[in-house]
Write an enzyme that holds these catalytic residues in place. Structure first.
Site, PDB file in Angstrom:
ATOM      1  N   SER A  31       0.793  -1.243   0.000  1.00  0.00           N
ATOM      2  CA  SER A  31       0.000   0.000   0.000  1.00  0.00           C
ATOM      3  C   SER A  31       0.817   1.281   0.000  1.00  0.00           C
ATOM      4  O   SER A  31       1.438   1.619   1.006  1.00  0.00           O
ATOM      5  CB  SER A  31      -0.851   0.075   1.279  1.00  0.00           C
ATOM      6  OG  SER A  31      -1.800  -0.918   1.285  1.00  0.00           O
ATOM      7  N   HIS A  62      -2.650   1.559  -5.057  1.00  0.00           N
ATOM      8  CA  HIS A  62      -2.095   0.276  -5.493  1.00  0.00           C
ATOM      9  C   HIS A  62      -2.032   0.286  -7.020  1.00  0.00           C
ATOM     10  O   HIS A  62      -3.047   0.217  -7.681  1.00  0.00           O
ATOM     11  CB  HIS A  62      -2.972  -0.897  -5.036  1.00  0.00           C
ATOM     12  CG  HIS A  62      -2.888  -1.152  -3.573  1.00  0.00           C
ATOM     13  ND1 HIS A  62      -2.506  -2.362  -3.053  1.00  0.00           N
ATOM     14  CD2 HIS A  62      -3.116  -0.357  -2.526  1.00  0.00           C
ATOM     15  CE1 HIS A  62      -2.517  -2.290  -1.738  1.00  0.00           C
ATOM     16  NE2 HIS A  62      -2.904  -1.080  -1.392  1.00  0.00           N
ATOM     17  N   HIS A  84      -6.195  -7.787  -2.765  1.00  0.00           N
ATOM     18  CA  HIS A  84      -6.565  -8.274  -1.437  1.00  0.00           C
ATOM     19  C   HIS A  84      -7.854  -9.084  -1.500  1.00  0.00           C
ATOM     20  O   HIS A  84      -8.698  -8.873  -2.370  1.00  0.00           O
ATOM     21  CB  HIS A  84      -6.763  -7.100  -0.477  1.00  0.00           C
ATOM     22  CG  HIS A  84      -5.560  -6.223  -0.332  1.00  0.00           C
ATOM     23  ND1 HIS A  84      -5.213  -5.276  -1.262  1.00  0.00           N
ATOM     24  CD2 HIS A  84      -4.612  -6.165   0.641  1.00  0.00           C
ATOM     25  CE1 HIS A  84      -4.097  -4.669  -0.877  1.00  0.00           C
ATOM     26  NE2 HIS A  84      -3.717  -5.185   0.267  1.00  0.00           N
ATOM     27  N   TYR A  86     -10.301  -8.743   0.483  1.00  0.00           N
ATOM     28  CA  TYR A  86     -11.469  -7.876   0.710  1.00  0.00           C
ATOM     29  C   TYR A  86     -11.990  -7.230  -0.572  1.00  0.00           C
ATOM     30  O   TYR A  86     -13.092  -6.706  -0.598  1.00  0.00           O
ATOM     31  CB  TYR A  86     -11.201  -6.814   1.788  1.00  0.00           C
ATOM     32  CG  TYR A  86     -10.060  -5.857   1.513  1.00  0.00           C
ATOM     33  CD1 TYR A  86     -10.153  -4.876   0.530  1.00  0.00           C
ATOM     34  CD2 TYR A  86      -8.885  -5.928   2.251  1.00  0.00           C
ATOM     35  CE1 TYR A  86      -9.112  -3.993   0.282  1.00  0.00           C
ATOM     36  CE2 TYR A  86      -7.841  -5.048   2.026  1.00  0.00           C
ATOM     37  CZ  TYR A  86      -7.961  -4.086   1.037  1.00  0.00           C
ATOM     38  OH  TYR A  86      -6.922  -3.232   0.798  1.00  0.00           O
ATOM     39  N   GLU A  87     -11.183  -7.245  -1.620  1.00  0.00           N
ATOM     40  CA  GLU A  87     -11.657  -6.697  -2.891  1.00  0.00           C
ATOM     41  C   GLU A  87     -12.580  -7.678  -3.604  1.00  0.00           C
ATOM     42  O   GLU A  87     -13.194  -7.328  -4.614  1.00  0.00           O
ATOM     43  CB  GLU A  87     -10.462  -6.368  -3.794  1.00  0.00           C
ATOM     44  CG  GLU A  87      -9.567  -5.275  -3.238  1.00  0.00           C
ATOM     45  CD  GLU A  87      -8.311  -5.065  -4.079  1.00  0.00           C
ATOM     46  OE1 GLU A  87      -8.431  -4.516  -5.180  1.00  0.00           O
ATOM     47  OE2 GLU A  87      -7.221  -5.470  -3.646  1.00  0.00           O
ATOM     48  N   ALA A 114       2.057  -2.082   4.771  1.00  0.00           N
ATOM     49  CA  ALA A 114       1.745  -1.060   5.764  1.00  0.00           C
ATOM     50  C   ALA A 114       1.022  -1.793   6.883  1.00  0.00           C
ATOM     51  O   ALA A 114       0.183  -2.652   6.618  1.00  0.00           O
ATOM     52  CB  ALA A 114       0.845   0.003   5.150  1.00  0.00           C
ATOM     53  N   MET A 218      -3.546  -6.447   6.523  1.00  0.00           N
ATOM     54  CA  MET A 218      -4.537  -7.190   5.728  1.00  0.00           C
ATOM     55  C   MET A 218      -3.913  -7.910   4.531  1.00  0.00           C
ATOM     56  O   MET A 218      -4.598  -8.198   3.551  1.00  0.00           O
ATOM     57  CB  MET A 218      -5.617  -6.214   5.226  1.00  0.00           C
ATOM     58  CG  MET A 218      -6.281  -5.410   6.331  1.00  0.00           C
ATOM     59  SD  MET A 218      -7.403  -4.184   5.635  1.00  0.00           S
ATOM     60  CE  MET A 218      -7.709  -3.151   7.096  1.00  0.00           C
ATOM     61  N   SER A 219      -2.618  -8.193   4.615  1.00  0.00           N
ATOM     62  CA  SER A 219      -1.969  -8.823   3.452  1.00  0.00           C
ATOM     63  C   SER A 219      -0.845  -9.746   3.913  1.00  0.00           C
ATOM     64  O   SER A 219      -0.846 -10.216   5.044  1.00  0.00           O
ATOM     65  CB  SER A 219      -1.397  -7.734   2.536  1.00  0.00           C
ATOM     66  OG  SER A 219      -0.325  -7.071   3.164  1.00  0.00           O
ATOM     67  N   ASN A 242       0.469   3.480  11.542  1.00  0.00           N
ATOM     68  CA  ASN A 242      -0.447   3.987  12.583  1.00  0.00           C
ATOM     69  C   ASN A 242      -0.386   3.086  13.798  1.00  0.00           C
ATOM     70  O   ASN A 242       0.035   1.930  13.708  1.00  0.00           O
ATOM     71  CB  ASN A 242      -1.896   4.005  12.039  1.00  0.00           C
ATOM     72  CG  ASN A 242      -2.349   2.624  11.575  1.00  0.00           C
ATOM     73  OD1 ASN A 242      -2.027   2.204  10.472  1.00  0.00           O
ATOM     74  ND2 ASN A 242      -3.050   1.917  12.431  1.00  0.00           N
ATOM     75  N   HIS A 254      -7.920   5.507   6.032  1.00  0.00           N
ATOM     76  CA  HIS A 254      -7.033   5.046   4.955  1.00  0.00           C
ATOM     77  C   HIS A 254      -6.125   6.195   4.513  1.00  0.00           C
ATOM     78  O   HIS A 254      -4.955   5.983   4.188  1.00  0.00           O
ATOM     79  CB  HIS A 254      -7.878   4.541   3.783  1.00  0.00           C
ATOM     80  CG  HIS A 254      -7.066   4.038   2.626  1.00  0.00           C
ATOM     81  ND1 HIS A 254      -6.205   2.958   2.733  1.00  0.00           N
ATOM     82  CD2 HIS A 254      -6.964   4.466   1.344  1.00  0.00           C
ATOM     83  CE1 HIS A 254      -5.616   2.758   1.560  1.00  0.00           C
ATOM     84  NE2 HIS A 254      -6.053   3.663   0.709  1.00  0.00           N
TER      85      HIS A 254
HETATM   86  N1  HPA Z   1      -5.035  -2.459  10.742  1.00  0.00           N
HETATM   87  C1  HPA Z   1      -5.078  -3.255   9.665  1.00  0.00           C
HETATM   88  N2  HPA Z   1      -4.397  -3.010   8.555  1.00  0.00           N
HETATM   89  C2  HPA Z   1      -3.617  -1.911   8.530  1.00  0.00           C
HETATM   90  C3  HPA Z   1      -3.524  -1.044   9.621  1.00  0.00           C
HETATM   91  C4  HPA Z   1      -4.274  -1.336  10.790  1.00  0.00           C
HETATM   92  O1  HPA Z   1      -4.243  -0.609  11.808  1.00  0.00           O
HETATM   93  N3  HPA Z   1      -2.661  -0.051   9.251  1.00  0.00           N
HETATM   94  C5  HPA Z   1      -2.246  -0.331   7.995  1.00  0.00           C
HETATM   95  N4  HPA Z   1      -2.819  -1.460   7.549  1.00  0.00           N
END
Ligand code: HPA
Length: 287
Positions: A31, A62, A84, A86-87, A114, A218-219, A242, A254
């Protein structure tokens, strides 16, 4: 046509475009972490949309392209942007690009992402080498009949295989060396993967912390699983964008994740550039 045949055809398609796709080292950029692409010389770039059977990326940030070239003089193949679950993609589609990297003859792959930090001692903007992972996605890309022909490297293609060193200790040591040379620390972490697309609840984050995870995303985990199934070595690098839910005074967005990504991707690019010759020295020494 079988899935395996699609993978082999996609790899043959790329190799026919350029001999640069015969690399030993692969890098998957997550990402908004595409800055490393700018450091690649002698670039050959092929969009996912023009590669047979490749899934198309739908998330902003992406890009969805395959790049062959040299990073700090070292031949590499990069996937910029991933798709992903989720897509709406199937586990097989999510891991198709990784399978193609295996079919290209890669030996080692660097998976970047990320991630949110689950522990207070991680800082936003930090790079973390994955020491291990926890699959909380509720699915596995290897479900179904085993295809032994995916064993592109020694030990690969097995139905059951060891995951003690899902993330190579040796590659991690090289990454740490490169980070020290660049003047920043590289911590180790345990990555838990969820399907997303929503960020986690604070209770989920507390649960993941209790399970031993330090990063959430998520990856990566599906790619690590198929890379190990193929016998490739894996290095995982998370960019902490984050603090995870509950550790954060403000709601997650996001956009915020992307904004930090834009800063940390520069540091990631410096690390990968420094790391490439070290990875090359290792993979070149392998049979
Ligand atoms: N959670 C899930 N996926 C993420 C996060 C998060 O806090 N930050 C970046 N990708």
């Amino acid at each position: 046509m079988t899935y395996y045949e699609q993978v082999v055809e996609a790899a043959a398609f790329l190799k026919a475009i350029s001999s640069s796709f015969h690399a030993r080292i692969g890098i998957v950029l997550g990402s908004g972490l595409g800055a490393t692409v700018d450091a690649v010389t002698d670039q050959v770039m092929v969009p996912y949309t023009e590669t047979p059977y490749f899934p198309r990326s739908t998330v902003a940030g992406h890009k969805g392209r395959i790049i062959a070239g040299r990073l700090n003089g070292v031949p590499v193949v990069m996937m910029q942007g991933r798709v992903h679950f989720y897509e709406g993609y199937t586990p097989q589609q999510v891991t198709f690009p990784m399978r193609v990297l295996g079919a290209l003859g890669l030996r080692a792959v660097v998976l970047t992402n990320a991630a949110g930090a689950i522990t207070e001692d991680c800082r936003v903007g930090q790079l973390v080498a994955l020491a291990d992972h926890i699959n909380q996605m509720g699915w596995n890309p290897l479900t179904g009949a085993n295809e032994p022909r995916f064993g592109f490297r020694p030990g690969g293609g097995r139905r059951f295989f060891d995951m003690t060193e899902a993330y190579s200790k040796d590659l991690r040591a090289l990454a740490k060396e490169a980070a020290v040379e660049e003047g920043f620390p590289l911590e180790e972490g345990v990555y838990v993967a969820t399907t997303g697309p929503n960020f986690e609840t604070p209770a989920e984050i507390r649960a993941f912390r209790a399970l031993g995870a330090t990063l959430v995303g998520m990856s990566t985990v599906p790619e690590t699983i198929v890379a190990r199934h193929m016998g490739l070595e894996v290095l995982g690098i998370s960019c902490v964008t984050n603090m995870a839910a509950g550790l954060n005074p403000t709601p997650l967005s996001h956009e915020d994740v992307d904004a930090v990504g834009q800063v940390v991707e520069v540091r990631l690019a410096a690390l990968l550039k420094r790391l490439a010759p070290k990875l090359a020295a290792r993979t070149d020494a392998q049979p």
